[in-house]
Motif scaffolding. Structure first.
Motif, PDB file in Angstrom:
ATOM      1  N   SER A  60       1.193   5.343   0.645  1.00  0.00           N
ATOM      2  CA  SER A  60       0.566   6.412   1.411  1.00  0.00           C
ATOM      3  C   SER A  60       1.054   7.755   0.870  1.00  0.00           C
ATOM      4  O   SER A  60       2.078   7.838   0.201  1.00  0.00           O
ATOM      5  CB  SER A  60       0.911   6.291   2.893  1.00  0.00           C
ATOM      6  OG  SER A  60       2.304   6.416   3.077  1.00  0.00           O
ATOM      7  N   TYR A 108       0.832  -1.182   0.000  1.00  0.00           N
ATOM      8  CA  TYR A 108       0.000   0.000   0.000  1.00  0.00           C
ATOM      9  C   TYR A 108       0.876   1.244   0.000  1.00  0.00           C
ATOM     10  O   TYR A 108       1.874   1.307   0.709  1.00  0.00           O
ATOM     11  CB  TYR A 108      -0.907   0.017   1.224  1.00  0.00           C
ATOM     12  CG  TYR A 108      -1.906  -1.115   1.224  1.00  0.00           C
ATOM     13  CD1 TYR A 108      -3.010  -1.067   0.388  1.00  0.00           C
ATOM     14  CD2 TYR A 108      -1.724  -2.222   2.035  1.00  0.00           C
ATOM     15  CE1 TYR A 108      -3.921  -2.102   0.371  1.00  0.00           C
ATOM     16  CE2 TYR A 108      -2.628  -3.266   2.028  1.00  0.00           C
ATOM     17  CZ  TYR A 108      -3.729  -3.201   1.192  1.00  0.00           C
ATOM     18  OH  TYR A 108      -4.628  -4.222   1.171  1.00  0.00           O
ATOM     19  N   LYS A 151       4.564   4.638   5.952  1.00  0.00           N
ATOM     20  CA  LYS A 151       3.357   5.325   6.423  1.00  0.00           C
ATOM     21  C   LYS A 151       3.719   6.320   7.524  1.00  0.00           C
ATOM     22  O   LYS A 151       4.461   6.017   8.450  1.00  0.00           O
ATOM     23  CB  LYS A 151       2.347   4.305   6.961  1.00  0.00           C
ATOM     24  CG  LYS A 151       1.039   4.923   7.331  1.00  0.00           C
ATOM     25  CD  LYS A 151       0.005   3.893   7.677  1.00  0.00           C
ATOM     26  CE  LYS A 151      -1.283   4.592   7.999  1.00  0.00           C
ATOM     27  NZ  LYS A 151      -2.434   3.744   7.887  1.00  0.00           N
TER      28      LYS A 151
END
Length: 56
Positions: free
Chosen positions: A4, A2, A54
């Protein structure tokens, strides 16, 4: 994996490094001893880390 969004501080620092690299490349800041390639590479790596880590 993922991605960010980088924080505003990381983004601003990366943009300032990229502008400094451009000014060094154009010999507007000739007194800096670091080649502009490495400064631009540092800016892009900083943005990459800002996307991958993150909260950074």
């Amino acid at each position: 994996m993922y991605l960010s969004r980088p924080t505003q501080a990381v983004f601003v620092i990366a943009v300032l490094l990229a502008i400094a690299a451009l000014l060094i490349f154009l010999n507007i800041l000739p007194f800096v001893a670091i080649p502009s390639f490495w400064i631009m590479t540092t800016a892009f790596v900083l943005l990459l880390l800002g996307n991958l880590v993150k909260g950074m």
